[in-house]
Enzyme design. Structure first.
Site, PDB file in Angstrom:
ATOM      1  N   ARG A 110       0.868  -1.190   0.000  1.00 35.09           N
ATOM      2  CA  ARG A 110       0.000   0.000   0.000  1.00 35.09           C
ATOM      3  C   ARG A 110       0.895   1.227   0.000  1.00 35.09           C
ATOM      4  O   ARG A 110       1.740   1.386   0.880  1.00 35.09           O
ATOM      5  CB  ARG A 110      -0.914   0.007   1.235  1.00 35.09           C
ATOM      6  N   HIS A 137      -7.534   0.783  -6.263  1.00 33.53           N
ATOM      7  CA  HIS A 137      -7.733  -0.117  -5.119  1.00 33.53           C
ATOM      8  C   HIS A 137      -8.441  -1.379  -5.649  1.00 33.53           C
ATOM      9  O   HIS A 137      -9.623  -1.620  -5.378  1.00 33.53           O
ATOM     10  CB  HIS A 137      -8.574   0.585  -4.050  1.00 33.53           C
ATOM     11  N   GLN A 140     -10.477  -3.872  -3.367  1.00 33.37           N
ATOM     12  CA  GLN A 140     -11.788  -3.346  -2.949  1.00 33.37           C
ATOM     13  C   GLN A 140     -12.820  -3.584  -4.051  1.00 33.37           C
ATOM     14  O   GLN A 140     -13.952  -3.991  -3.789  1.00 33.37           O
ATOM     15  CB  GLN A 140     -11.678  -1.845  -2.666  1.00 33.37           C
ATOM     16  N   ASP A 231     -17.389   6.891  -0.859  1.00 27.02           N
ATOM     17  CA  ASP A 231     -16.114   6.783  -0.148  1.00 27.02           C
ATOM     18  C   ASP A 231     -15.877   8.149   0.491  1.00 27.02           C
ATOM     19  O   ASP A 231     -16.557   9.135   0.162  1.00 27.02           O
ATOM     20  CB  ASP A 231     -15.000   6.417  -1.154  1.00 27.02           C
ATOM     21  N   CYS A 271     -16.470   1.562   0.913  1.00 29.11           N
ATOM     22  CA  CYS A 271     -15.272   0.728   1.132  1.00 29.11           C
ATOM     23  C   CYS A 271     -14.874   0.691   2.599  1.00 29.11           C
ATOM     24  O   CYS A 271     -14.187  -0.233   3.026  1.00 29.11           O
ATOM     25  CB  CYS A 271     -14.126   1.253   0.289  1.00 29.11           C
ATOM     26  N   ARG A 299     -13.535  -8.871   1.305  1.00 25.23           N
ATOM     27  CA  ARG A 299     -12.114  -8.596   1.038  1.00 25.23           C
ATOM     28  C   ARG A 299     -11.288  -9.861   1.280  1.00 25.23           C
ATOM     29  O   ARG A 299     -10.392 -10.196   0.526  1.00 25.23           O
ATOM     30  CB  ARG A 299     -11.612  -7.458   1.948  1.00 25.23           C
TER      31      ARG A 299
HETATM   32  N1   CP Z   1     -11.322  -0.362   2.608  1.00 23.01           N
HETATM   33  C1   CP Z   1     -10.038  -0.441   3.014  1.00 23.01           C
HETATM   34  O1   CP Z   1      -9.105  -0.619   2.222  1.00 23.01           O
HETATM   35  O2   CP Z   1      -9.886  -0.311   4.349  1.00 23.01           O
HETATM   36  P1   CP Z   1      -8.501  -0.089   5.125  1.00 23.01           P
HETATM   37  O3   CP Z   1      -7.948   1.232   4.656  1.00 23.01           O
HETATM   38  O4   CP Z   1      -8.846  -0.111   6.559  1.00 23.01           O
HETATM   39  O5   CP Z   1      -7.556  -1.194   4.724  1.00 23.01           O
HETATM   40  N1  NVA Z   2     -10.094   6.760  -0.854  1.00 28.46           N
HETATM   41  C1  NVA Z   2      -9.693   6.285   0.445  1.00 28.46           C
HETATM   42  C2  NVA Z   2      -9.933   4.815   0.545  1.00 28.46           C
HETATM   43  C3  NVA Z   2      -9.591   4.196   1.873  1.00 28.46           C
HETATM   44  C4  NVA Z   2      -9.830   2.714   1.892  1.00 28.46           C
HETATM   45  C5  NVA Z   2      -8.247   6.625   0.690  1.00 28.46           C
HETATM   46  O1  NVA Z   2      -7.438   6.470  -0.221  1.00 28.46           O
HETATM   47  O2  NVA Z   2      -7.926   7.071   1.785  1.00 28.46           O
END
Ligand code: CP
Ligand code: NVA
Length: 312
Positions: A110, A137, A140, A231, A271, A299
């Site tokens: 990530r 993502h 997701q 989101d 999400c 997930r």
């Molecule tokens: N939806 C999601 O990716 O959650 P986290 O950021 O908690 O991993």
């Molecule tokens: N768009 C959000 C998604 C978190 C799962 C972010 O990138 O923070």
């Protein structure tokens, strides 16, 4: 010697790189793994294999679902603290990748710029899975695909994404294009998804009988929506814009009024994490129409399916 020598490397960086057939196969396998949780033929697939998780942003669902998936497949997980590795400061991303490929079997990453995960994937012979970048993502979106299929079967849906044209929006748009769902984005001017990504999605959607629409008119877009997704308005890394964004996005909240404007029995998802009272009300998120927590569970199942495909 690379830990993966002799095997075919299959990264998951974006769903653009995967065919509709492959995505459907992941979803089919995920449903099977969900049904047979822990007692399936793949249970020891990762025996003597190690996956490394590197997160440069916070996470609950992604970290815990990958860790659980690898554990349930018989593998070992190393959670690397990104500050301790110093990717790009203590050592180049390419050299980190070249070291990891010698020792472990899977990288879950990530990060911020999507170019960083591309560099990691290019520089390592082991599979790299995108656990979220600023642009995509995909895990997701796979969980979304499974959740919608569970609720609606193999029936084309009108999917409305309300809010910011961000990473999650992009990936939901890509999977809709791949699976032939109609996708509409509704958000404020200047916050629409990236034009190049929209163009690619339109080309893919056309091949699969779906449409991609971009609008600033939320309630008009809601009229035939069968699934509403949202989101946060401020993604990780944009924290200094939070106040400004709260005002800009105020008219794009998912709430009971929006659900009432949509198709009967509209599904609502997110999400997560959600900022209740901002992009979504508790009334909407906790309603019987909400599948957000089912999607969170999914997930685990889709990521396990992705890993099974990479190692079998
Ligand atoms: N939806 C999601 O990716 O959650 P986290 O950021 O908690 O991993
Ligand atoms: N768009 C959000 C998604 C978190 C799962 C972010 O990138 O923070």
């Amino acid at each position: 010697m690379s830990a993966q020598i002799g095997t075919r490397k299959k990264d998951l960086l974006t769903l653009f790189d995967h065919s509709t057939e492959h995505i459907r196969e992941i979803l089919r396998l995920a449903a099977e793994l969900k049904a047979k949780r822990c007692s399936n033929q793949y249970s020891k697939l990762l025996d003597n294999k190690t996956g490394v998780l590197i997160f440069e942003k916070p996470s609950l669902r992604t970290r815990i679902s990958f860790e659980t998936a690898i554990h349930e497949l018989g593998g070992h997980v190393i959670n690397l603290a990104s500050e301790a590795v110093g990717i790009g400061t203590r050592e180049s991303i390419e050299d980190v990748a070249r070291n990891l490929e010698r020792i472990v079997h899977l990288i879950v990453y990530r990060t911020f710029g999507h170019n960083k995960i591309e560099s990691m994937a290019r520089s390592s012979a082991i599979p790299v899975i995108n656990a979220l970048t600023d642009t995509h993502h995909p895990c997701q979106a796979l969980a979304f695909g499974l959740t919608v299929a569970e609720a609606r079967g193999d029936v084309r849906q009108n999917v409305l994404f309300a809010g910011d044209g961000n990473n999650v929006c992009n990936s939901i748009m890509v999977i809709c294009a791949k699976l032939g769902h109609n996708f509409t984005f509704a958000g404020p001017k200047g916050y629409e998804p990236n034009g190049e990504i929209v163009k690619r999605c339109r080309e893919i959607a056309a091949q699969n009988g779906g449409e991609i629409n971009i609008t600033n008119d939320l309630y008009k877009a809601a009229a035939n929506a069968e699934v509403i997704y949202t989101d946060v308005w401020t993604s990780m890394g944009q924290e200094e814009q939070a106040q400004e964004r709260k005002a800009i996005f105020a008219d794009y909240q998912v709430n009971s009024a929006l659900m009432a404007a949509a198709s009967k029995d509209v599904l609502v998802s997110h999400c997560l994490p959600a900022l209740r009272g901002e992009e979504i009300t508790s009334e909407a998120l906790d309603s019987k129409n909400s599948v957000a927590f089912e999607e969170a569970e999914n997930r685990l199942h889709v990521q396990k399916a992705v890993i099974v495909q990479q190692f079998s």
